[in-house]
Design an enzyme around this catalytic site. Structure first.
Site, PDB file in Angstrom:
ATOM      1  N   ASP A  77       0.839  -1.195   0.000  1.00  0.00           N
ATOM      2  CA  ASP A  77       0.000   0.000   0.000  1.00  0.00           C
ATOM      3  C   ASP A  77       0.876   1.247   0.000  1.00  0.00           C
ATOM      4  O   ASP A  77       1.969   1.212   0.573  1.00  0.00           O
ATOM      5  CB  ASP A  77      -0.816   0.042   1.306  1.00  0.00           C
ATOM      6  CG  ASP A  77      -2.296  -0.062   1.086  1.00  0.00           C
ATOM      7  OD1 ASP A  77      -2.708  -0.430  -0.016  1.00  0.00           O
ATOM      8  OD2 ASP A  77      -3.047   0.209   2.043  1.00  0.00           O
ATOM      9  N   TYR A  79       2.065   4.802   1.525  1.00  0.00           N
ATOM     10  CA  TYR A  79       1.980   5.406   2.863  1.00  0.00           C
ATOM     11  C   TYR A  79       0.737   6.286   2.922  1.00  0.00           C
ATOM     12  O   TYR A  79       0.381   6.955   1.948  1.00  0.00           O
ATOM     13  CB  TYR A  79       3.219   6.249   3.150  1.00  0.00           C
ATOM     14  CG  TYR A  79       4.507   5.466   3.211  1.00  0.00           C
ATOM     15  CD1 TYR A  79       4.693   4.442   4.129  1.00  0.00           C
ATOM     16  CD2 TYR A  79       5.566   5.778   2.360  1.00  0.00           C
ATOM     17  CE1 TYR A  79       5.884   3.739   4.204  1.00  0.00           C
ATOM     18  CE2 TYR A  79       6.770   5.085   2.420  1.00  0.00           C
ATOM     19  CZ  TYR A  79       6.920   4.062   3.338  1.00  0.00           C
ATOM     20  OH  TYR A  79       8.101   3.377   3.404  1.00  0.00           O
ATOM     21  N   PHE A  90       7.863   1.961  -0.616  1.00  0.00           N
ATOM     22  CA  PHE A  90       8.844   2.135   0.460  1.00  0.00           C
ATOM     23  C   PHE A  90       9.495   3.517   0.479  1.00  0.00           C
ATOM     24  O   PHE A  90      10.205   3.849   1.424  1.00  0.00           O
ATOM     25  CB  PHE A  90       9.940   1.055   0.413  1.00  0.00           C
ATOM     26  CG  PHE A  90       9.427  -0.332   0.663  1.00  0.00           C
ATOM     27  CD1 PHE A  90       9.075  -0.724   1.948  1.00  0.00           C
ATOM     28  CD2 PHE A  90       9.290  -1.240  -0.366  1.00  0.00           C
ATOM     29  CE1 PHE A  90       8.594  -2.010   2.203  1.00  0.00           C
ATOM     30  CE2 PHE A  90       8.806  -2.525  -0.130  1.00  0.00           C
ATOM     31  CZ  PHE A  90       8.458  -2.910   1.149  1.00  0.00           C
ATOM     32  N   HIS A 199       9.508  -9.540   5.736  1.00  0.00           N
ATOM     33  CA  HIS A 199       9.286  -8.129   5.435  1.00  0.00           C
ATOM     34  C   HIS A 199      10.192  -7.265   6.330  1.00  0.00           C
ATOM     35  O   HIS A 199      10.511  -7.653   7.454  1.00  0.00           O
ATOM     36  CB  HIS A 199       7.822  -7.793   5.702  1.00  0.00           C
ATOM     37  CG  HIS A 199       7.376  -6.487   5.146  1.00  0.00           C
ATOM     38  ND1 HIS A 199       7.531  -5.298   5.831  1.00  0.00           N
ATOM     39  CD2 HIS A 199       6.776  -6.176   3.961  1.00  0.00           C
ATOM     40  CE1 HIS A 199       7.045  -4.312   5.100  1.00  0.00           C
ATOM     41  NE2 HIS A 199       6.582  -4.806   3.959  1.00  0.00           N
TER      42      HIS A 199
END
Length: 232
Positions: A77, A79, A90, A199
């Site tokens: 997703d 931010y 990221f 992750h």
């Protein structure tokens, strides 16, 4: 109601996206699900504060044309807090505090390659070197993680991965966490290098992300195939 103009570049099916991607993705833009997705996204931008800014929804593609793709990094997703998202998974804008996952990414890069921790969390420089920083969902409502999931973006980004998988060779796919690994399960491991680990989130980074050496492994593979390393 938030007085924000809806994204002009997805009116109708004339999606404003970098030409090499537009040619390959036009069949997706013409499908009924994408028309429904367009209606949903337009409505969200009209009624709420949505990230990234409309003009940056396809930033990952515009900064990394198809022919330049060497690495595909899959996120989930955007931010969802103000000032962070700018269309690259990221990555955050210059001057924005590093989110926890990005802190851990930079730590692993430093430990793996010796590269210093950068002063900015803006990963545009990766995209310009051939890293497709692809979120599974390309938009999100402010403060509401996952709010635009299951509206059609996942089908679109699946198509992107399938096109890269089918039309290119020797691409490095980086899949962190179970979500990304499931999304990339169909990638042809005979043609490409697929790197998987936990992750980088603080919840899981110590369960296999730290020490995965993905950045040096990616560069070694790219250099073996004459494609040139990424300056992480």
């Amino acid at each position: 109601m938030i007085a924000i103009a809806p994204p002009y570049y997805i009116y109708g099916m004339n999606v404003q996206i970098e030409d090499s991607w537009k040619v390959r993705l036009q069949t997706e833009f013409d499908k009924p699900y994408f028309e429904q997705l367009t209606d949903f996204v337009r409505s969200e931008y009209q009624q709420y504060r949505v990230y990234p800014p409309g003009k940056l929804i396809f930033n990952a593609f515009n900064l990394c044309p198809f022919d330049k793709v060497k690495v595909v990094l899959i996120g989930q997703d955007p931010y969802h807090e103000p000032g962070q998202a700018h269309g690259l998974c990221f990555s955050v804008n210059d001057g924005v505090q590093f989110p926890p996952s990005l802190v851990n990414i930079f730590k692993e890069i430093h430990d793996d390659t010796g590269a210093p921790i950068p002063s900015s969390g803006n990963l545009t420089r990766w995209a310009q070197q051939g890293v497709l920083l692809l979120n599974a969902t390309l938009t999100v409502r402010e403060h509401q993680a996952g709010s635009h999931q299951n509206k059609g973006w996942e089908a679109f980004t699946d198509a992107v991965i399938r096109i890269v998988d089918a039309e290119k060779e020797h691409v490095v796919f980086i899949l962190w966490g179970s979500y990304a690994q499931k999304k990339g399960a169909f990638i042809n491991r005979q043609k490409h290098l697929v790197l998987t680990s936990a992750h980088p989130s603080p919840l899981s980074a110590y369960r296999g992300f730290f020490g995965n050496h993905h950045f040096s492994l990616a560069n070694s593979y790219l250099q073996q195939h004459g494609l040139g390393r990424i300056d992480w």
